[in-house]
Motif scaffolding. Structure first.
Motif, PDB file in Angstrom:
ATOM      1  N   THR A 180      11.673   9.773  -5.716  1.00  0.00           N
ATOM      2  CA  THR A 180      10.243  10.051  -5.802  1.00  0.00           C
ATOM      3  C   THR A 180       9.619   8.946  -6.658  1.00  0.00           C
ATOM      4  O   THR A 180      10.249   8.438  -7.578  1.00  0.00           O
ATOM      5  CB  THR A 180       9.958  11.431  -6.437  1.00  0.00           C
ATOM      6  OG1 THR A 180      10.526  11.479  -7.738  1.00  0.00           O
ATOM      7  CG2 THR A 180      10.535  12.560  -5.585  1.00  0.00           C
ATOM      8  N   LEU A 181       8.393   8.590  -6.328  1.00  0.00           N
ATOM      9  CA  LEU A 181       7.711   7.534  -7.074  1.00  0.00           C
ATOM     10  C   LEU A 181       6.485   8.039  -7.820  1.00  0.00           C
ATOM     11  O   LEU A 181       5.991   7.379  -8.717  1.00  0.00           O
ATOM     12  CB  LEU A 181       7.319   6.387  -6.131  1.00  0.00           C
ATOM     13  CG  LEU A 181       8.500   5.658  -5.486  1.00  0.00           C
ATOM     14  CD1 LEU A 181       8.008   4.583  -4.540  1.00  0.00           C
ATOM     15  CD2 LEU A 181       9.417   5.062  -6.537  1.00  0.00           C
ATOM     16  N   GLY A 182       5.965   9.198  -7.431  1.00  0.00           N
ATOM     17  CA  GLY A 182       4.857   9.794  -8.161  1.00  0.00           C
ATOM     18  C   GLY A 182       3.498   9.212  -7.868  1.00  0.00           C
ATOM     19  O   GLY A 182       2.490   9.882  -8.017  1.00  0.00           O
ATOM     20  N   LYS A 183       3.469   7.958  -7.419  1.00  0.00           N
ATOM     21  CA  LYS A 183       2.190   7.347  -7.062  1.00  0.00           C
ATOM     22  C   LYS A 183       2.439   6.322  -5.969  1.00  0.00           C
ATOM     23  O   LYS A 183       3.573   5.923  -5.709  1.00  0.00           O
ATOM     24  CB  LYS A 183       1.528   6.698  -8.266  1.00  0.00           C
ATOM     25  CG  LYS A 183       2.330   5.560  -8.874  1.00  0.00           C
ATOM     26  CD  LYS A 183       1.589   4.966 -10.055  1.00  0.00           C
ATOM     27  CE  LYS A 183       2.378   3.838 -10.678  1.00  0.00           C
ATOM     28  NZ  LYS A 183       1.659   3.220 -11.776  1.00  0.00           N
ATOM     29  N   GLY A 184       1.357   5.924  -5.330  1.00  0.00           N
ATOM     30  CA  GLY A 184       1.457   4.978  -4.221  1.00  0.00           C
ATOM     31  C   GLY A 184       0.848   5.570  -2.965  1.00  0.00           C
ATOM     32  O   GLY A 184       0.551   6.760  -2.887  1.00  0.00           O
ATOM     33  N   LYS A 185       0.644   4.728  -1.977  1.00  0.00           N
ATOM     34  CA  LYS A 185       0.045   5.164  -0.711  1.00  0.00           C
ATOM     35  C   LYS A 185       1.012   6.089   0.011  1.00  0.00           C
ATOM     36  O   LYS A 185       2.201   5.800   0.116  1.00  0.00           O
ATOM     37  CB  LYS A 185      -0.290   3.958   0.154  1.00  0.00           C
ATOM     38  CG  LYS A 185      -1.340   3.060  -0.460  1.00  0.00           C
ATOM     39  CD  LYS A 185      -1.553   1.811   0.353  1.00  0.00           C
ATOM     40  CE  LYS A 185      -2.557   0.887  -0.329  1.00  0.00           C
ATOM     41  NZ  LYS A 185      -2.700  -0.393   0.377  1.00  0.00           N
ATOM     42  N   LYS A 186       0.464   7.197   0.511  1.00  0.00           N
ATOM     43  CA  LYS A 186       1.299   8.205   1.146  1.00  0.00           C
ATOM     44  C   LYS A 186       0.950   8.361   2.621  1.00  0.00           C
ATOM     45  O   LYS A 186      -0.145   8.034   3.057  1.00  0.00           O
ATOM     46  CB  LYS A 186       1.155   9.544   0.431  1.00  0.00           C
ATOM     47  CG  LYS A 186       1.650   9.476  -1.001  1.00  0.00           C
ATOM     48  CD  LYS A 186       1.683  10.824  -1.658  1.00  0.00           C
ATOM     49  CE  LYS A 186       2.267  10.693  -3.052  1.00  0.00           C
ATOM     50  NZ  LYS A 186       2.357  11.977  -3.731  1.00  0.00           N
ATOM     51  N   ILE A 187       1.903   8.905   3.362  1.00  0.00           N
ATOM     52  CA  ILE A 187       1.739   9.008   4.806  1.00  0.00           C
ATOM     53  C   ILE A 187       0.987  10.269   5.237  1.00  0.00           C
ATOM     54  O   ILE A 187       0.249  10.246   6.201  1.00  0.00           O
ATOM     55  CB  ILE A 187       3.121   8.911   5.501  1.00  0.00           C
ATOM     56  CG1 ILE A 187       2.966   8.784   7.015  1.00  0.00           C
ATOM     57  CG2 ILE A 187       4.015  10.074   5.144  1.00  0.00           C
ATOM     58  CD1 ILE A 187       4.264   8.490   7.744  1.00  0.00           C
TER      59      ILE A 187
END
Length: 197
Positions: free
Chosen positions: A150-157
């Motif tokens: 998991t990255l917690g932030k960033g562009k999501k689908i």
């Protein structure tokens, strides 16, 4: 009618931003570019090579900008990338020197393309475009590579209102590094019921 297939590398929390490297897409202060690198193995390499077979592509403009600067000089890694048609949804660009590039202006252009004769069309990257396609029930298949982090932030689908839709699993494999590679095919409406009935 042509199938539109979405091929995405995705984290457990749905992030698709900059899987390939730190400089790929640092927008929004994203600092985890290249998050797929530790998870490569022979199984995933074989599947990715299979998915890189020559077929037409549909890309968002931001993804296209990245690809246009990279792939024409690295075509040996993706045979046919220069020869297939690259359809690009953009309101700001109208032309490119990269051969076989066609610009589309709106959703109507995508629907017209889908209803035409030809090969399957694969979408890579292009988060905003994928969200548009999911909202408008234009995705026939999802080829997901689900990474165990998991990255917690960033562009999501799946953040911007995809319609309710059912999918059937058509193929799956788990790699030695724990990546779940799963292919899904659109399967009509969502069905509900009561557990235990």
């Amino acid at each position: 009618m042509r199938k539109i297939i979405v091929s995405s590398m995705i984290t457990l929390d749905g992030v698709i931003q900059a899987p390939g490297g730190p400089a790929e897409d640092p927008s929004g202060g994203f600092e985890y570019g290249g998050w797929v690198a530790p998870y490569g193995d022979e199984v995933s390499a074989k599947i990715v090579q299979k998915q890189l077979k020559p077929t037409d592509l549909l890309l968002g403009r931001k993804t296209f900008d990245i690809w246009e600067a990279y792939w024409p000089q690295h075509a040996a890694m993706w045979p046919g990338i220069n020869d297939v048609t690259k359809y690009v949804l953009s309101t700001t660009r109208k032309k490119s020197d990269w051969q076989n590039t066609v610009f589309l202006e709106n959703l109507a252009d995508i629907k017209k393309l889908k209803n035409s004769e030809g090969s399957d069309i694969v979408v890579w990257g292009s988060g905003e475009l994928i969200q548009l396609l999911l909202k408008n029930d234009l995705v026939d298949e999802l080829w997901l590579k689900i990474y165990p982090l998991t990255l917690g932030k960033g562009k999501k689908i799946f953040t911007d209102g995809p319609i309710a839709a059912a999918f059937t699993l058509t193929d799956s494999v788990v790699t030695s590094k724990g990546v779940i590679i799963a292919d899904y095919k659109r399967a009509g409406e969502v069905k509900t019921g009561r557990v235990g009935d």
